[in-house]
Design a protein around this motif. Structure first.
Motif, short mmCIF file in Angstrom:
data_model
loop_
_atom_site.label_atom_id
_atom_site.label_comp_id
_atom_site.label_asym_id
_atom_site.label_seq_id
_atom_site.Cartn_x
_atom_site.Cartn_y
_atom_site.Cartn_z
N GLY A 45 -80.94 31.57 -45.63
CA GLY A 45 -81.96 31.03 -44.74
C GLY A 45 -82.40 32.01 -43.68
N PRO A 49 -86.23 30.71 -44.82
CA PRO A 49 -85.73 29.36 -44.56
C PRO A 49 -86.46 28.33 -45.40
CG PRO A 49 -87.18 30.06 -42.81
CD PRO A 49 -87.03 31.24 -43.71
N ASP A 53 -86.40 23.22 -42.82
CA ASP A 53 -85.80 23.91 -41.67
C ASP A 53 -86.88 24.43 -40.72
OD1 ASP A 53 -83.27 23.46 -42.72
OD2 ASP A 53 -83.22 25.38 -43.79
N VAL A 54 -87.97 24.90 -41.30
CA VAL A 54 -89.10 25.36 -40.47
C VAL A 54 -89.70 24.18 -39.70
CG1 VAL A 54 -91.39 26.40 -40.51
CG2 VAL A 54 -89.60 27.29 -42.01
N SER A 233 -86.26 30.48 -38.90
CA SER A 233 -87.01 29.23 -39.05
C SER A 233 -88.08 29.10 -37.97
CB SER A 233 -86.06 28.04 -39.00
OG SER A 233 -85.12 28.09 -40.04
#
Length: 269
Positions: A45, A49, A53-54, A233
């Motif tokens: 990640g 990512p 998660d972003v 992220s």
């Protein structure tokens, strides 16, 4: 009765034909992105990512990203508006004389080819580490396409129409406003569309180099902070916001272009 209802389905079909393809491409891109994070970049990640998660990083840092986006928006908007005024004015002056064009147009090209990184120390020396320096960089990057396209449009007026105006003894100013400027409008709008995205790029680059005079800086400053913390992220979220900001500028200019050109030019169809 059927003929009265027919325009609505036609408009729905037209809207679907316009918006469905980019939505399909966006869905495919998100699907491919998610697939990569589950296969090649699984457990990595810090490199790529996952979309969720972003989204989580965006939600967690929404206040910071929103404030940074407004800062970058303000800097890019000021740089863009100044570039529009200067670009159209310079092109209008150059279009009035071949001697002026040959004398000054090469320097407009030179301005476009000078690396911003090379002149950034001078900009800082002259204007300081503040938002105004970022606006200057945004202006420099977005100025040339406006000059070039506007000048091209003004010089592409059909010769037969120019000769017709001359036969009626129309003065140069009236010819410019009633013939050359309207004829150049499609080219002008094309230049504005190109510079719309460049103004945001210029603001981001300016923030990379100069920073910002604000309390927390724009998106460029926040991207550097996220990179330094290896918060990938958040970095992705801020890059996506910067991209959407450039798209917003382009969309606004496109809507204005369609309103001005209406149905008389093919580019508005």
């Amino acid at each position: 009765m059927n003929s009265a209802r027919s325009p609505l389905p036609a408009r729905l079909v037209a809207a679907a034909g316009q918006w469905l393809p980019p939505l399909i491409v966006a869905a495919g891109f998100l699907g491919l992105w998610a697939l990569l994070t589950l296969t090649i970049y699984k457990g990595k990640g810090f490199l790529v990512p996952a979309p969720q998660d972003v989204a989580a990083a965006f939600a967690e840092n929404f206040a910071v990203i929103a404030l940074a986006s407004l800062t970058t928006l303000r800097e890019a908007a000021f740089g863009y508006l100044i570039a529009i005024a200067l670009g159209i004015l310079i092109a209008a002056v150059l279009s009035q004389s071949r001697i002026l064009e040959r004398s000054f147009y090469p320097y407009a090209v030179l301005l476009q080819t000078v690396p911003v990184v090379a002149i950034a120390p001078l900009i800082v020396l002259w204007f300081g580490y503040n938002d105004f320096s970022v606006i200057i960089i945004s202006l420099i990057i977005s100025l040339f396409p406006i000059i070039n396209n506007t000048l091209l449009g003004l010089q592409s007026t059909p010769r037969s129409l120019v000769e017709l105006f001359a036969m009626h003894r129309t003065n140069r100013l009236a010819t410019f406003w009633k013939l050359r400027a309207p004829s150049a409008l499609p080219s002008i709008m094309a230049g504005l569309k190109i510079s719309a995205g460049l103004s945001v790029i210029g603001a981001i680059v300016g923030e990379f180099i100069i920073g910002s005079g604000g309390t927390q800086g724009g998106l460029g400053v926040q991207i550097i902070f996220a990179q330094g913390r290896m918060y990938t992220s958040l970095l992705f979220a801020e890059v996506i916001c910067a991209t959407l900001l450039g798209f917003l500028f382009f969309l606004i200019v496109t809507l204005i272009s369609n309103a001005l050109l209406g149905h008389w030019h093919e580019s508005a169809s």
